[in-house]
Design an enzyme around this catalytic site. Structure first.
Site, PDB file in Angstrom:
ATOM      1  N   LYS A  34     -30.212  32.914  29.389  1.00 35.43           N
ATOM      2  CA  LYS A  34     -30.734  34.255  29.349  1.00 35.43           C
ATOM      3  C   LYS A  34     -31.605  34.891  28.350  1.00 35.43           C
ATOM      4  O   LYS A  34     -31.325  34.807  27.197  1.00 35.43           O
ATOM      5  CB  LYS A  34     -29.326  35.039  29.360  1.00 35.43           C
ATOM      6  CG  LYS A  34     -29.490  36.502  29.536  1.00 35.43           C
ATOM      7  CD  LYS A  34     -28.142  37.274  29.528  1.00 35.43           C
ATOM      8  CE  LYS A  34     -28.377  38.774  29.516  1.00 35.43           C
ATOM      9  NZ  LYS A  34     -26.814  39.692  29.581  1.00 35.43           N
TER      10      LYS A  34
ATOM     11  N   GLU B 298     -29.621  25.160  25.679  1.00 39.92           N
ATOM     12  CA  GLU B 298     -28.478  25.787  26.213  1.00 39.92           C
ATOM     13  C   GLU B 298     -27.696  25.219  27.176  1.00 39.92           C
ATOM     14  O   GLU B 298     -26.524  25.355  27.206  1.00 39.92           O
ATOM     15  CB  GLU B 298     -29.142  27.226  26.244  1.00 39.92           C
ATOM     16  CG  GLU B 298     -29.422  28.136  25.226  1.00 39.92           C
ATOM     17  CD  GLU B 298     -28.188  28.821  24.624  1.00 39.92           C
ATOM     18  OE1 GLU B 298     -27.287  28.643  25.090  1.00 39.92           O
ATOM     19  OE2 GLU B 298     -28.452  29.526  23.490  1.00 39.92           O
TER      20      GLU B 298
ATOM     21  N   CYS C  66     -23.717  43.281  22.795  1.00 41.52           N
ATOM     22  CA  CYS C  66     -22.838  42.344  23.525  1.00 41.52           C
ATOM     23  C   CYS C  66     -21.799  41.769  22.491  1.00 41.52           C
ATOM     24  O   CYS C  66     -21.389  40.280  22.721  1.00 41.52           O
ATOM     25  CB  CYS C  66     -23.669  41.400  24.043  1.00 41.52           C
ATOM     26  SG  CYS C  66     -24.732  41.844  25.332  1.00 41.52           S
TER      27      CYS C  66
ATOM     28  N   LYS D 158     -31.819  33.701  33.850  1.00 37.92           N
ATOM     29  CA  LYS D 158     -31.887  34.991  34.017  1.00 37.92           C
ATOM     30  C   LYS D 158     -33.021  35.435  32.934  1.00 37.92           C
ATOM     31  O   LYS D 158     -33.011  35.267  31.874  1.00 37.92           O
ATOM     32  CB  LYS D 158     -30.591  35.761  33.852  1.00 37.92           C
ATOM     33  CG  LYS D 158     -30.530  37.272  33.966  1.00 37.92           C
ATOM     34  CD  LYS D 158     -29.141  37.747  33.428  1.00 37.92           C
ATOM     35  CE  LYS D 158     -29.456  39.300  33.296  1.00 37.92           C
ATOM     36  NZ  LYS D 158     -28.233  39.977  32.809  1.00 37.92           N
TER      37      LYS D 158
HETATM   38  C1  PBG Z   1     -24.893  42.216  29.887  1.00 41.45           C
HETATM   39  C2  PBG Z   1     -25.758  41.916  31.152  1.00 41.45           C
HETATM   40  C3  PBG Z   1     -27.114  42.820  31.274  1.00 41.45           C
HETATM   41  C4  PBG Z   1     -27.301  42.314  32.717  1.00 41.45           C
HETATM   42  C5  PBG Z   1     -26.441  41.487  33.239  1.00 41.45           C
HETATM   43  N1  PBG Z   1     -25.281  41.437  32.068  1.00 41.45           N
HETATM   44  C6  PBG Z   1     -27.820  43.595  30.532  1.00 41.45           C
HETATM   45  C7  PBG Z   1     -28.460  42.955  29.234  1.00 41.45           C
HETATM   46  O1  PBG Z   1     -28.310  41.919  28.635  1.00 41.45           O
HETATM   47  O2  PBG Z   1     -28.961  43.888  28.397  1.00 41.45           O
HETATM   48  C8  PBG Z   1     -28.657  42.746  33.388  1.00 41.45           C
HETATM   49  C9  PBG Z   1     -28.942  42.543  34.608  1.00 41.45           C
HETATM   50  C10 PBG Z   1     -29.966  43.302  35.402  1.00 41.45           C
HETATM   51  O3  PBG Z   1     -30.914  43.740  34.746  1.00 41.45           O
HETATM   52  O4  PBG Z   1     -29.909  43.416  36.517  1.00 41.45           O
HETATM   53  N2  PBG Z   1     -23.507  42.303  30.192  1.00 41.45           N
END
Ligand code: PBG
Length: 327
Positions: free
Chosen positions: A199, A237, A129, A252
């Site tokens: 996240k 965060e 990322c 998430k």
């Molecule tokens: C990264 C991103 C991810 C997801 C959303 N944005 C993948 C990751 O962090 O590896 C995962 C979403 C999902 O699993 O439904 N751009």
């Protein structure tokens, strides 16, 4: 003495259960994630996510119309570019699949809320990322501050295409503030930021990495995404992103982190989203297909639990099905 208090009294009929129900689902609670490919000309099913397709950009107007007619809260777009490079520059291409799909959607369904995921993992050839650099131990790691620069350019590209909300999902420090300044600098004061504030480095993203073709080619994301053992860190965060100007925040994944959603809810007055991620979706789909669960009831119960934990809205691949079931 027999108790005067009988909670069962309020469970006797559908009418009274309906009256006293504390939390309800509405199609407007759901945001549908969509994957747009620069190379496809027809929809291509994602094997690990039954019911989810990678879409050609030419399908954008029609799906926008469907999402709007279903009464969804919005859509969130991810992109699969034709070419990738080391720093994810394709995330800043105005002719890329995401800006192009945004323009078509806004044209066809101007009242549909359109969000874009802002992150470079779908655009980097290594799948991380951000931009890589060698650290003191000689390992390849994601460089925080160099990544901010490309994230800002990507957010600007999305804003110029007409998006309503950008949603940075990279977990770099300081990105909300950097993106806010970049947007304001070009007159995009009205473009909101939904921060993936909390996240986790989760195994439940597995199917998504197929859908978005973004599995890291080496290592994992645990040097930037959060450790699943931590909740106090989630509150740090959150505080940081609030201070940097996030308009909305997200937790998430959702179902394995309902406790985190509840704690973040207690600490913030910002609108709170939760991402019911690909692995959570795939589990219900697989169990339903095997005859182990009633798909409709299990899905609606799972989504309700996310809202009950404190989320105001939910990013979910179940969005269109759930909206239909509620209708
Ligand atoms: C990264 C991103 C991810 C997801 C959303 N944005 C993948 C990751 O962090 O590896 C995962 C979403 C999902 O699993 O439904 N751009």
């Amino acid at each position: 003495m027999f108790p005067n208090v009988r909670p069962r009294r309020l469970r006797q009929t559908a009418a009274i259960r309906n009256l006293v129900r504390e939390v309800r689902l509405d199609p407007g609670d759901f945001v549908l994630p969509l994957f747009f490919s620069e190379t496809l000309t027809t929809a291509k099913p994602v094997g690990t996510m039954p019911g989810v397709d990678q879409l050609p950009v030419s399908a954008a107007a029609e799906i926008a119309q469907r999402a709007h007619e279903a009464g969804l809260g919005g859509v969130i777009l991810f992109g699969l570019p034709k070419e990738k490079d080391a720093c994810g520059d394709a995330a800043c291409n105005p002719n890329g699949p995401v800006p192009q799909a945004v323009m078509r959607m806004k044209d066809k369904a101007p009242d549909l809320l359109v969000m874009t995921d802002t992150c470079v993992d779908e655009y980097t050839d290594h799948g991380h990322c951000g931009v890589l650099v060698k650290n003191r131990r000689g390992e390849q790691v994601v460089d925080n501050d160099a990544t901010l620069e490309v994230l800002c350019r990507s957010a600007l590209t999305q804003a110029r295409a007409g998006v309503d909300v950008v949603a940075p999902s990279d977990m770099m420090d300081g990105r909300v503030g950097a993106i806010r300044r970049a947007l304001d600098g070009e007159g995009f004061q009205d473009v909101a930021i939904l921060s993936y504030a909390v996240k986790y480095a989760s195994s439940f993203y597995g199917p998504f990495r197929d859908a978005a073709d973004c599995a890291p080619k080496f290592g994992d994301r645990s040097s930037y995404q959060m450790d699943p053992g931590n909740t106090r860190e989630a509150l740090r965060e959150l505080a940081q992103d609030e201070a940097e100007g996030a308009d909305m925040v997200m937790v998430k994944p959702a179902l394995p982190y309902l406790d985190v959603i509840a704690r973040v809810r207690d600490r913030t007055n910002l609108p709170l989203a939760a991402y019911n991620v690909s692995g959570e979706y795939a589990m219900i789909k697989a169990a339903a297909k095997a005859g182990m669960l009633d798909e409709k009831r299990a899905t609606l119960e799972a989504l309700l639990s996310i809202k009950r934990a404190g989320a105001d809205f939910i990013l979910t691949y179940h969005a269109l099905d759930a909206a239909r079931w509620l209708g």
